[in-house]
Design an enzyme around this catalytic site. Structure first.
Site, mmCIF file in Angstrom:
data_model
loop_
_atom_site.group_PDB
_atom_site.id
_atom_site.type_symbol
_atom_site.label_atom_id
_atom_site.label_comp_id
_atom_site.label_asym_id
_atom_site.label_seq_id
_atom_site.Cartn_x
_atom_site.Cartn_y
_atom_site.Cartn_z
ATOM 1 N N ASP B 129 0.789 -1.352 0.099
ATOM 2 C CA ASP B 129 -0.104 0.231 0.100
ATOM 3 C C ASP B 129 0.926 1.203 -0.122
ATOM 4 O O ASP B 129 0.464 2.269 -0.650
ATOM 5 C CB ASP B 129 -0.852 0.017 1.314
ATOM 6 N N CYS B 130 1.821 1.316 0.707
ATOM 7 C CA CYS B 130 2.799 2.437 0.959
ATOM 8 C C CYS B 130 3.824 2.521 -0.235
ATOM 9 O O CYS B 130 4.300 3.403 -0.584
ATOM 10 C CB CYS B 130 3.514 2.649 2.284
#
Ligand code: SF4
Ligand code: SF4
Lengths: 135, 387
Positions: B129-130
């Site tokens: 996600d990051c």
């Protein structure tokens, strides 16, 4: 007629045999000894320029091999990129004729091509890969 | 104590420090005696420039947009280790290129970076996600990446053995080409110029010592791997074979290829020549006794590499003076010798460091902690899993 430059390495038990004589007499070759020397352990080395009939040269080489003489075709030239050399001395470990030597004052590498027998052993021994064989 | 680090540093700052190399001090002591030299000389510079496999660089590439958590990284097709953080990697000198084999490795990537050449960076990732990006391919230079520093887990070996080969064939080793039937002998130490041979009990070279590392300012970070201070020593304190080592660190961006050079040993692989210079403060007469050591007083052990075992046979001891003469005698036979460590480069580095100190550009740092004198050097035993 062809000309070839070859490096012969004689095992200790052949050092005193008149091998070049046979090249001239039995194979009709014109030979010119460029360098010859005997190292420790009585290993002999000789750089020869041979000229003659191609077939005869090959027969001569076969004869040498049958006498346990190691035959290498000599490199035409050995070049060294001096600007890149770090004077480590690794190449001097394999240069038995001492063509590659470290100067004992400056500890820098010196290459005396006059002494080179074109065996090309130094090429692989340089960790920087700056010694080259030019054919 | 005659002088403190602080006093010597004050003199350096004023441009008044008297500095000589570890080679120059030998004659000075012979001429003037230990007492006078202890008073007159402030610093002795030591150096070495030998191939040392255990070398590498930590790199932080900086973040791309969108960012990537690099799971696998290649620099010029040489894999780098990435189990550190998203854009950190460690490139080791002996890691080989996946396309060029033994002739190009991590050592060459490091040299190319120092030379300012563009290096191809390729990375793949699993995507998070990051860090959504899954791959990246670009070119980097030392100037556009965030940080890059050399970290050398082992360097400046305190002495090393002499290698010969008793077998019937030529062998290709990290000690160079060894001719059959003890046809030659190779050695790899700067001898009388070498840092740890001038401070045999690590009195001034310890954790925190400021050093000259490949042209940059660096530090001793820790004891080096395979640090072996309990090696047998001669009465003068000098070990008779490989003993102490140093872990070194320094900013790669400040380094120069004049002092660090990638190498490839035929049929062995890649490694790197690293130039290291270490100043030794003359605190008292004891330090003069140590630094006055010359090649005739430094001995090392001849080892037969023709027998590929952990404990290779020892064939005697020999001094660096004999080694440097170009010929030694082993079992009654004359054997030509050759170094692997460049004495000419070591001398150049000792002089470069001497100039830096004389010009007030390099101050001495007292070690924060001394290196161990007791650590033992453990082998790896092969054990079977318990049933
Ligand atoms: S080829 Fe190289 S190793 Fe052989 S003699 Fe010439 S310089 Fe020496
Ligand atoms: S091995 Fe290569 S770098 Fe080392 S001294 Fe010889 S030519 Fe120079």
């Amino acid at each position: 007629m062809v000309r070839k430059k070859i490096v012969l390495t004689f095992p200790p038990e052949r050092v005193d045999k008149p091998i070049t004589y046979h090249l001239v007499k039995d194979f009709d070759l014109v030979i010119n000894i460029l360098r010859a020397e005997i190292h420790e352990e009585e290993v002999g080395r000789m750089v020869l320029d041979v000229e003659g009939d191609e077939e005869k040269i090959n027969q001569g080489i076969a004869y040498l091999k049958s006498q346990d003489v190691k035959v290498q075709e000599a490199a035409r030239d050995i070049t060294l990129d001096e600007a890149k050399c770090v004077d480590c001395g690794a190449c001097t470990a394999v240069c038995l004729p001492k063509a590659l030597r470290l100067n004992k004052e400056t500890w820098k590498l010196e290459f005396d091509k006059e002494k080179c027998i074109f065996c090309a052993l130094c090429v692989k021994s340089c960790p920087l890969g700056i010694i080259e064989v030019k054919f | 104590m005659l002088k403190t680090y602080q006093e010597i540093n004050e003199k350096i700052k004023k441009g008044q420090a008297v500095v000589v190399t570890a080679e120059e001090i030998i004659d000075l002591v012979a001429e003037k005696g230990t007492k006078r030299v202890a008073r007159e000389i402030d610093v002795v510079t030591t150096a070495t420039f030998g191939p040392m496999c255990s070398t590498g660089a930590f790199i932080n590439f900086g973040h791309a947009d969108p960012p990537i958590k690099m799971a696998k990284v290649w620099l010029n097709d040489v894999p780098a280790y990435t189990g550190i953080a998203a854009v950190d990697a460690y490139i080791g000198a002996t890691e080989l290129s996946e396309t060029q084999g033994l002739s190009y490795g991590g050592a060459h990537v490091i040299e190319d970076l120092i030379a300012g050449k563009p290096v191809k960076l390729k990375a793949v990732a699993y995507g998070t996600d990051c860090y959504p990006r899954k791959e990246i391919e670009t070119y980097i230079t030392k100037d556009d990446i965030n940080q890059v520093y050399l970290y050398n887990p082992r360097n400046s070996y305190q002495n090393y053995c002499v290698a010969v080969n008793s077998s019937d064939r030529t062998i290709f080793t990290y000690m160079g080409t060894l001719l059959p039937k003890i046809g030659n002998a190779t050695y790899s130490s700067a001898g009388q110029l070498s840092p740890l041979l001038n401070d045999p009990y690590y009195r001034t070279i310890g954790i925190g010592t400021r050093i000259f590392l490949a042209g940059a300012i660096g530090y001793v970070a820790w004891e080096g791997t395979q640090h072996n201070p309990i090696q047998e020593r001669a009465p003068n304190g000098i070990p008779l074979g490989s003993a102490g080592t140093l872990a070194l660190i320094g900013d790669l961006k400040q380094m120069s290829t004049n002092y660090i050079r990638a190498a490839s040993f035929y049929r062995y692989g890649t490694t790197i020549f690293v130039g290291v210079g270490i100043p030794i403060p003359i605190l008292d007469e004891e330090m003069v006794e140590f630094v006055k050591v010359n090649d005739a007083e430094i001995y090392t052990t001849i080892i037969d590499y023709g027998i590929p075992r952990r404990s290779r046979p020892m064939l005697g001891k020999v001094s660096y003076r004999e080694l440097r003469s170009g010929e030694i005698t082993i079992k009654g036979k004359n054997v030509p010798t050759a170094p692997l460590s460049s004495y000419a480069k070591a001398r150049e580095i000792a002089n470069a460091l001497k100039s830096l100190i004389q010009e007030g550009k390099f101050l001495l740092q007292e070690p924060i902690e001394r290196l161990s004198l007791e650590r033992t050097f453990k082998p790896l035993e092969i054990s079977r899993e318990e049933i």
